[in-house]
Write a protein that holds these residues in place. Sequence first.
Motif, short mmCIF file in Angstrom:
data_model
loop_
_atom_site.label_atom_id
_atom_site.label_comp_id
_atom_site.label_asym_id
_atom_site.label_seq_id
_atom_site.Cartn_x
_atom_site.Cartn_y
_atom_site.Cartn_z
N TRP A 1 0.85 -1.19 0.00
CA TRP A 1 0.00 0.00 0.00
C TRP A 1 0.88 1.24 0.00
CZ3 TRP A 1 -0.46 4.47 2.72
CH2 TRP A 1 -1.59 5.25 2.47
N GLY A 2 0.50 2.21 -0.83
CA GLY A 2 1.19 3.48 -0.86
C GLY A 2 0.24 4.60 -1.22
N ARG A 3 0.62 5.82 -0.85
CA ARG A 3 -0.27 6.96 -1.11
C ARG A 3 -0.39 7.26 -2.60
NH1 ARG A 3 2.11 11.59 2.67
NH2 ARG A 3 4.00 10.69 1.81
N ASN A 4 0.69 7.02 -3.35
CA ASN A 4 0.69 7.28 -4.78
C ASN A 4 0.35 5.98 -5.51
OD1 ASN A 4 1.81 7.41 -7.55
ND2 ASN A 4 2.46 9.47 -6.92
N ALA A 5 -0.82 5.94 -6.15
CA ALA A 5 -1.32 4.71 -6.75
C ALA A 5 -0.40 4.19 -7.85
CB ALA A 5 -2.72 4.92 -7.30
N SER A 6 0.13 5.09 -8.68
CA SER A 6 0.99 4.64 -9.78
C SER A 6 2.30 4.07 -9.25
CB SER A 6 1.26 5.80 -10.75
OG SER A 6 1.95 6.86 -10.11
N HIS A 7 2.88 4.72 -8.23
CA HIS A 7 4.10 4.17 -7.62
C HIS A 7 3.82 2.82 -6.99
CE1 HIS A 7 6.16 8.38 -7.12
NE2 HIS A 7 6.07 7.99 -8.37
N MET A 8 2.67 2.71 -6.33
CA MET A 8 2.31 1.46 -5.67
C MET A 8 2.21 0.33 -6.68
SD MET A 8 -1.01 0.73 -3.22
CE MET A 8 -2.17 1.34 -4.46
N ARG A 9 1.56 0.58 -7.81
CA ARG A 9 1.43 -0.46 -8.84
C ARG A 9 2.79 -0.82 -9.43
NH1 ARG A 9 -3.32 2.56 -10.03
NH2 ARG A 9 -2.18 3.76 -11.59
N ALA A 10 3.64 0.19 -9.61
CA ALA A 10 4.96 -0.07 -10.19
C ALA A 10 5.80 -0.96 -9.26
CB ALA A 10 5.68 1.25 -10.45
N VAL A 11 5.78 -0.67 -7.97
CA VAL A 11 6.54 -1.47 -7.02
C VAL A 11 5.96 -2.88 -6.94
CG1 VAL A 11 7.23 -1.73 -4.60
CG2 VAL A 11 7.29 0.53 -5.69
N ALA A 12 4.64 -2.99 -6.94
CA ALA A 12 4.01 -4.31 -6.90
C ALA A 12 4.40 -5.14 -8.12
CB ALA A 12 2.49 -4.16 -6.83
N ASP A 13 4.43 -4.54 -9.30
CA ASP A 13 4.83 -5.26 -10.51
C ASP A 13 6.29 -5.67 -10.42
OD1 ASP A 13 2.31 -4.91 -11.54
OD2 ASP A 13 2.84 -3.22 -12.82
N GLU A 14 7.13 -4.78 -9.91
CA GLU A 14 8.56 -5.05 -9.82
C GLU A 14 8.84 -6.19 -8.85
OE1 GLU A 14 12.66 -2.61 -8.57
OE2 GLU A 14 10.69 -1.71 -8.25
N MET A 15 8.08 -6.26 -7.78
CA MET A 15 8.35 -7.25 -6.72
C MET A 15 7.40 -8.45 -6.75
SD MET A 15 10.91 -5.87 -5.38
CE MET A 15 11.71 -4.27 -5.45
N ASP A 16 6.63 -8.59 -7.82
CA ASP A 16 5.67 -9.70 -7.93
C ASP A 16 4.68 -9.70 -6.76
OD1 ASP A 16 6.86 -10.65 -10.30
OD2 ASP A 16 8.36 -11.76 -9.14
N GLY A 17 4.31 -8.50 -6.33
CA GLY A 17 3.36 -8.38 -5.24
C GLY A 17 2.00 -7.95 -5.76
N ARG A 18 1.12 -7.59 -4.83
CA ARG A 18 -0.19 -7.09 -5.22
C ARG A 18 -0.56 -5.90 -4.36
NH1 ARG A 18 -4.75 -9.78 -2.44
NH2 ARG A 18 -3.96 -11.14 -0.78
N THR A 19 -1.32 -5.00 -4.91
CA THR A 19 -1.70 -3.79 -4.21
C THR A 19 -3.00 -4.01 -3.42
OG1 THR A 19 -3.00 -2.94 -6.08
CG2 THR A 19 -0.65 -2.38 -6.01
#
Length: 289
Positions: free
Chosen positions: A37-55
């Motif tokens: 979870w992050g305040r910036n939705a686009s950053h959150m999605r980018a990190v989730a994609d990079e780390m094979d996680g989910r938002t």
Amino acid sequence: MRHQPAYRQIGIVGTGRVARAMALALRRHSTAPVMLWGRNASHMRAVADEMDGRTVESLSMLAMACDLVLIAVSDDALTDVVTALAPDRPVQKGIFVCHMSGRSGAAILAPLRDGGMLTAAVHPAMTFTGDPEQEVARMAGACFVITGDGPQATGAAERLVDVLGGVAEQVEEAQRALYHAALCHAANHLVTLLAGSNDALRAAGIAEPQALLAPLVRAALENSLDRGFAALSGPLLRGDEATIRDHLAAMTIDCPSLLSPYRAMARATLEQLTRAGHTVAPGLETLLD
């Protein structure tokens, strides 16, 4: 033998350097993909994609779904995150929530503790520069300083540090600010000190000051870590007033921005020499006033 993850579901709050490094380090230790979870939705999605996680859409979802929640946000944002994470209904027993801030201890997490969670501050005593793979490697053997809200929380924090490959150290709540000040003084002020030296060397006509400084500074750092203040060398130790006078005159003309930090550090060095039992030449103190 198949690796057995240490946690059922890990949640990470934040999308910055520390959050990314922790997501990379912990993703194989979570049975389910890491939640972010992050305040910036686009950053959150980018990190989730990079780390094979989910938002996730809200912090409350992390509180209800995870057995480990790691908060990696700025010091000033921590209180708001804790408020948003505080559960409005009973949570599963044994949920562990920790923050990675150096400044704060476990007390700032009191609303979560009061909601039935185990809470602790778990601060990695290292710098994060934005290279998660390198930082994960550096965690192996790095010191993580723990302030827990009790024995159970401290044990949960030690387990996390072990999973990360680090070494656990404990600091009491009342000493947390002093601990953090010591780290900032060593690491942050070192950067400022070297920047000033680089500026002065450029003013002296050195084209690549970093290359000139590197062997000297590395040797000084290694000697200091090995011998403490006994590693000091140079004109202040020798009581060489003429050299210090020349330094001050040269900086006044060619690098005045270095005068104030030079004087401050030289005075601090004289104070340390006095505490160590050395006789300090009175003329040096007069020069540096």
